[in-house]
Write a protein that holds these residues in place. Structure first.
Motif, PDB file in Angstrom:
ATOM      1  N   ILE A 147       0.806  -1.349   0.150  1.00 15.93           N
ATOM      2  CA  ILE A 147       0.120   0.023   0.202  1.00 15.93           C
ATOM      3  C   ILE A 147       0.891   1.140   0.064  1.00 15.93           C
ATOM      4  CG2 ILE A 147      -1.612   1.225   1.259  1.00 15.93           C
ATOM      5  CD1 ILE A 147      -2.810  -1.414   2.311  1.00 15.93           C
ATOM      6  N   GLU A 148       1.950   1.236   0.964  1.00 18.01           N
ATOM      7  CA  GLU A 148       2.676   2.467   0.907  1.00 18.01           C
ATOM      8  C   GLU A 148       3.440   2.656  -0.612  1.00 18.01           C
ATOM      9  OE1 GLU A 148       5.188   1.350   4.275  1.00 18.01           O
ATOM     10  OE2 GLU A 148       3.919   2.200   5.718  1.00 18.01           O
ATOM     11  N   ASP A 149       3.796   1.695  -1.247  1.00 19.50           N
ATOM     12  CA  ASP A 149       4.290   1.657  -2.541  1.00 19.50           C
ATOM     13  C   ASP A 149       3.566   1.991  -3.666  1.00 19.50           C
ATOM     14  OD1 ASP A 149       6.806   1.223  -1.043  1.00 19.50           O
ATOM     15  OD2 ASP A 149       6.842  -0.696  -1.596  1.00 19.50           O
ATOM     16  N   GLY A 150       2.165   2.139  -3.534  1.00 17.09           N
ATOM     17  CA  GLY A 150       1.176   2.512  -4.329  1.00 17.09           C
ATOM     18  C   GLY A 150       0.871   1.376  -5.242  1.00 17.09           C
ATOM     19  N   VAL A 151       0.994   0.234  -4.754  1.00 14.34           N
ATOM     20  CA  VAL A 151       0.426  -1.177  -5.236  1.00 14.34           C
ATOM     21  C   VAL A 151      -1.016  -1.159  -5.185  1.00 14.34           C
ATOM     22  CG1 VAL A 151       0.728  -3.611  -5.870  1.00 14.34           C
ATOM     23  CG2 VAL A 151       2.752  -2.158  -5.388  1.00 14.34           C
ATOM     24  N   PRO A 152      -1.736  -1.150  -6.012  1.00 15.78           N
ATOM     25  CA  PRO A 152      -3.383  -1.363  -5.586  1.00 15.78           C
ATOM     26  C   PRO A 152      -3.621  -2.727  -5.402  1.00 15.78           C
ATOM     27  CG  PRO A 152      -3.024  -1.355  -8.337  1.00 15.78           C
ATOM     28  CD  PRO A 152      -1.473  -1.042  -7.616  1.00 15.78           C
ATOM     29  N   VAL A 153      -4.122  -2.896  -4.154  1.00 12.77           N
ATOM     30  CA  VAL A 153      -4.632  -4.162  -3.549  1.00 12.77           C
ATOM     31  C   VAL A 153      -5.543  -3.904  -2.609  1.00 12.77           C
ATOM     32  CG1 VAL A 153      -2.260  -5.154  -3.654  1.00 12.77           C
ATOM     33  CG2 VAL A 153      -2.732  -3.981  -1.591  1.00 12.77           C
ATOM     34  N   MET A 154      -6.205  -4.860  -2.112  1.00 11.14           N
ATOM     35  CA  MET A 154      -7.242  -4.618  -1.155  1.00 11.14           C
ATOM     36  C   MET A 154      -7.643  -5.956  -0.451  1.00 11.14           C
ATOM     37  SD  MET A 154     -10.941  -4.615  -3.432  1.00 11.14           S
ATOM     38  CE  MET A 154     -12.081  -5.075  -2.256  1.00 11.14           C
ATOM     39  N   PRO A 155      -7.853  -6.024   0.890  1.00 14.05           N
ATOM     40  CA  PRO A 155      -8.187  -7.255   1.571  1.00 14.05           C
ATOM     41  C   PRO A 155      -9.624  -7.985   1.023  1.00 14.05           C
ATOM     42  CG  PRO A 155      -8.538  -5.333   3.051  1.00 14.05           C
ATOM     43  CD  PRO A 155      -8.289  -4.943   1.658  1.00 14.05           C
TER      44      PRO A 155
END
Length: 145
Positions: free
Chosen positions: A127-135
């Motif tokens: 998330i901090e690196d801007g990778v689009p992820v979600m739980p």
């Protein structure tokens, strides 16, 4: 637990819960029961009507329980539908999720829909690196059984 209606010497009325009648007396005697409005330590029990259950209360409780069960079934069905969609339209990468997601984000791997598992610190770094992820709101099937 017992609930008392209380009043202070300044006329403020409020309620509070106590472990028992003896607990109320001990706390009051030690000066630990204060008015919730003004802080006065001169607090007494107020006249209070007892709570009596009725057939109407039982019916209302049963109706509320049925509504909660219906809502729970609706949520469960929606989660099952979401799980089916995710599993049908993405690839399970297991514990390699963080590595795979980062590789796709950096262009080192072809983009595709994936799902898997990540440790909290790995997810935070993504998330901090801007990778689009979600739980996802469910556990992988391997963790459920």
């Amino acid at each position: 637990m017992i609930r008392y209606a209380l009043k202070c010497d300044r006329g403020h009325a409020f309620e509070s819960w106590f472990k028992s009648a003896e607990a109320f007396d001990a706390l009051r005697g030690a000066g630990h029961v204060n008015c919730a409005v003004c802080g006065s330590a001169s607090v007494d029990k107020a006249v209070m009507a007892p709570r009596v259950s009725s057939a109407r209360d039982a019916a209302a409780t049963a109706e509320a329980e049925a509504a909660r069960n219906a809502k729970a079934a609706e949520v469960k069905a929606a989660l099952a539908q979401m799980r089916k969609h995710v599993e049908t339209h993405s690839t399970y990468v297991g514990g390699n999720f963080a590595r795979e997601a980062r590789a796709m984000h950096l262009g080192d791997a072809p983009e595709r829909a994936i799902h898997g598992e990540a440790k909290p610190d790995e997810a935070k770094a993504l998330i901090e690196d801007g990778v689009p992820v979600m739980p996802l709101p469910f556990l992988p099937k391997s963790k459920v059984n």
